[in-house]
Design a protein around this motif. Structure first.
Motif, short mmCIF file in Angstrom:
data_model
loop_
_atom_site.label_atom_id
_atom_site.label_comp_id
_atom_site.label_asym_id
_atom_site.label_seq_id
_atom_site.Cartn_x
_atom_site.Cartn_y
_atom_site.Cartn_z
N ARG A 194 0.94 -13.82 13.21
CA ARG A 194 1.13 -15.01 12.38
C ARG A 194 2.25 -14.81 11.37
NH1 ARG A 194 1.52 -19.18 13.04
NH2 ARG A 194 0.77 -20.08 11.08
N LEU A 195 2.37 -13.60 10.81
CA LEU A 195 3.48 -13.35 9.90
C LEU A 195 4.81 -13.53 10.62
CD1 LEU A 195 2.32 -10.23 7.84
CD2 LEU A 195 2.67 -12.55 6.98
N GLU A 196 4.88 -13.09 11.86
CA GLU A 196 6.08 -13.27 12.66
C GLU A 196 6.40 -14.75 12.82
OE1 GLU A 196 7.55 -12.53 17.27
OE2 GLU A 196 5.85 -11.39 16.47
N GLU A 197 5.40 -15.55 13.20
CA GLU A 197 5.62 -16.99 13.40
C GLU A 197 6.04 -17.67 12.10
OE1 GLU A 197 5.73 -18.44 16.25
OE2 GLU A 197 5.16 -16.61 17.30
N LEU A 198 5.40 -17.31 11.01
CA LEU A 198 5.74 -17.92 9.71
C LEU A 198 7.16 -17.58 9.30
CD1 LEU A 198 2.36 -17.18 7.92
CD2 LEU A 198 3.27 -19.47 8.40
N ALA A 199 7.58 -16.33 9.55
CA ALA A 199 8.94 -15.93 9.19
C ALA A 199 9.97 -16.67 10.02
CB ALA A 199 9.09 -14.42 9.36
N VAL A 200 9.72 -16.81 11.31
CA VAL A 200 10.65 -17.53 12.18
C VAL A 200 10.77 -18.98 11.74
CG1 VAL A 200 11.01 -18.38 14.54
CG2 VAL A 200 10.31 -16.00 14.16
N ALA A 206 18.91 -21.52 10.06
CA ALA A 206 19.92 -20.81 9.26
C ALA A 206 20.37 -19.55 9.97
CB ALA A 206 19.35 -20.46 7.89
N ARG A 207 21.67 -19.32 10.04
CA ARG A 207 22.19 -18.12 10.67
C ARG A 207 22.35 -16.99 9.64
NH1 ARG A 207 23.42 -18.77 15.73
NH2 ARG A 207 24.45 -16.73 15.78
N ALA A 208 22.73 -17.35 8.42
CA ALA A 208 22.86 -16.34 7.36
C ALA A 208 21.51 -16.24 6.64
CB ALA A 208 23.97 -16.73 6.40
N VAL A 209 20.60 -15.50 7.20
CA VAL A 209 19.26 -15.38 6.64
C VAL A 209 18.95 -13.91 6.37
CG1 VAL A 209 18.18 -15.34 8.93
CG2 VAL A 209 16.83 -16.01 6.93
N GLU A 210 18.31 -13.67 5.23
CA GLU A 210 17.88 -12.33 4.85
C GLU A 210 16.37 -12.24 5.06
OE1 GLU A 210 20.02 -10.11 3.97
OE2 GLU A 210 21.78 -11.37 3.63
N VAL A 211 15.93 -11.17 5.70
CA VAL A 211 14.50 -10.99 5.98
C VAL A 211 14.08 -9.60 5.51
CG1 VAL A 211 12.71 -10.93 7.74
CG2 VAL A 211 14.65 -12.50 8.00
N ALA A 212 13.08 -9.55 4.66
CA ALA A 212 12.54 -8.28 4.19
C ALA A 212 11.09 -8.15 4.64
CB ALA A 212 12.62 -8.18 2.67
N ARG A 221 3.26 -0.67 11.05
CA ARG A 221 3.15 -2.13 11.17
C ARG A 221 4.43 -2.81 10.73
NH1 ARG A 221 -2.64 -3.21 8.17
NH2 ARG A 221 -4.03 -2.25 9.71
N ALA A 222 5.00 -2.32 9.63
CA ALA A 222 6.21 -2.95 9.09
C ALA A 222 7.38 -2.83 10.07
CB ALA A 222 6.57 -2.32 7.76
N GLU A 223 7.58 -1.64 10.62
CA GLU A 223 8.69 -1.45 11.56
C GLU A 223 8.48 -2.28 12.82
OE1 GLU A 223 11.46 -0.03 11.11
OE2 GLU A 223 11.16 1.22 9.32
N ALA A 224 7.24 -2.36 13.30
CA ALA A 224 6.96 -3.15 14.50
C ALA A 224 7.26 -4.62 14.26
CB ALA A 224 5.51 -2.96 14.92
N LEU A 225 6.86 -5.12 13.11
CA LEU A 225 7.12 -6.52 12.79
C LEU A 225 8.61 -6.78 12.65
CD1 LEU A 225 6.24 -9.37 12.05
CD2 LEU A 225 5.81 -8.58 9.72
N CYS A 226 9.32 -5.86 12.02
CA CYS A 226 10.76 -6.02 11.85
C CYS A 226 11.46 -6.08 13.21
CB CYS A 226 11.32 -4.88 11.01
SG CYS A 226 13.06 -5.09 10.57
N GLU A 227 11.07 -5.22 14.14
CA GLU A 227 11.70 -5.22 15.45
C GLU A 227 11.43 -6.51 16.21
OE1 GLU A 227 13.95 -3.13 16.80
OE2 GLU A 227 13.94 -2.46 14.72
N ARG A 228 10.23 -7.04 16.08
CA ARG A 228 9.92 -8.30 16.75
C ARG A 228 10.74 -9.45 16.16
NH1 ARG A 228 3.39 -8.02 16.99
NH2 ARG A 228 3.61 -10.24 17.47
N LEU A 229 10.94 -9.43 14.86
CA LEU A 229 11.74 -10.47 14.24
C LEU A 229 13.21 -10.35 14.63
CD1 LEU A 229 10.10 -10.58 10.71
CD2 LEU A 229 10.06 -12.38 12.44
N ARG A 230 13.71 -9.15 14.78
CA ARG A 230 15.09 -8.96 15.23
C ARG A 230 15.34 -9.64 16.56
NH1 ARG A 230 17.90 -4.97 12.39
NH2 ARG A 230 16.57 -3.51 11.22
N ALA A 237 21.30 -12.70 11.20
CA ALA A 237 20.22 -12.36 10.28
C ALA A 237 20.31 -10.90 9.87
CB ALA A 237 18.87 -12.64 10.94
N ARG A 238 19.95 -10.62 8.63
CA ARG A 238 19.97 -9.26 8.11
C ARG A 238 18.57 -8.85 7.72
NH1 ARG A 238 24.97 -8.56 4.01
NH2 ARG A 238 24.11 -6.43 4.07
#
Length: 267
Positions: A194-200, A206-212, A221-230, A237-238
């Motif tokens: 759900r965090l992934e869906e909410l972030a997307v 927007a193409r120039a988007v920052e994601v933390a 968990r954090a690294e896995a979520l970051c990779e899925r968002l990439r 996106a950065r």
């Protein structure tokens, strides 16, 4: 730079040119400790910086034409109040900005202010850059237990799920500077999805988007979520993964995972 930028340690930013960081305090058994020292969160409390500390910081910046002081939500801490009290008597013009957020929800507005200051913008323009960034930046997060938020009195409307629903993994977000319940899920894996869906959704087109992606003792968990968002957001996106400290940990507890999305070029 004609304008200096000040923030507090809950932005969890690396050292940034032109930005002075005022630390919040973590107190364990009556003694102040570094929030980077991994204190026992169940025994810790937090305390805002005293106005005198802000006064010292502002007095050290008199070589600048002005100071923009950007801080965590006034609904969560008295830090903005302390900064405003010191600003009223500062020897240099100080504009205090309430980010209405915390962690990278604060960090991105601070970086936007620093970027504007580095370009030579005026005091008003630097403050406005922080406010504009704060307005479009969204933060979503979940915690393994609501107990830490309940104990600290920082769950607002989310209090309705305390008690019989403590086994729920709540998804929360920041609304007008307050922590509010967004959804309830049953497992950490569903929360991650759900965090992934909410972030997307928050990133939109927007193409120039920052994601933390931010976490407390949950690097996997954090690294896995970051990779899925990439894999789901545009190439422009950065991304960054940030481990938060004890000031947030005291109120959120270990296992917290969050995503902050800031459309536009905040850096």
């Amino acid at each position: 730079m004609p304008v200096a930028v000040v923030t507090d340690s809950t932005a969890y930013l690396p050292a940034t040119d032109g930005v002075t960081v005022v630390p919040l305090q973590v107190i364990v058994d009556g003694a102040e400790v570094s929030e980077l020292s991994s204190p026992d969160l169940a025994r810790a409390t937090t305390s805002r910086p005293a106005p005198a500390l802000f006064a010292d910081v502002y007095s050290a910046l008199t070589a600048f034409d002005g100071v923009v002081s950007v801080h965590l939500s006034g609904e969560l801490s008295g830090t903005v109040e302390a900064a405003s009290a010191a600003a009223a008597a500062a020897p240099v013009p100080v504009e205090v900005v309430d980010s209405r957020s915390i962690a990278m929800g604060l960090g991105y507005p601070v970086l936007a202010a620093a970027r504007a200051a580095a370009s030579g913008a005026s005091l008003r323009a630097v403050a406005d850059a922080a406010r504009r960034c704060a307005e479009v930046t969204q933060t979503f997060f979940y915690v393994d237990t609501l107990e830490y938020l309940r104990r600290g009195g920082r769950i607002g409307a989310a209090a309705s799920v305390v008690g019989s629903a403590l086994m729920i993994k709540p998804l929360l977000h920041l609304v007008d500077g307050r922590i509010e319940l967004l959804e309830k899920v049953r497992t950490p894996s569903r929360a991650l999805g759900r965090l992934e869906e909410l972030a997307v959704k928050a990133a939109g087109a927007a193409r120039a988007v920052e994601v933390a992606v931010q976490h407390l003792a949950a690097p996997g968990r954090a690294e896995a979520l970051c990779e899925r968002l990439r894999g789901r957001l545009p190439d422009g996106a950065r991304f960054t993964v940030v481990e938060l400290g004890a000031v947030v940990g005291v109120h959120a507890g270990p296992g917290m995972l969050g995503v902050t999305v800031s459309p536009g070029n905040s850096l």
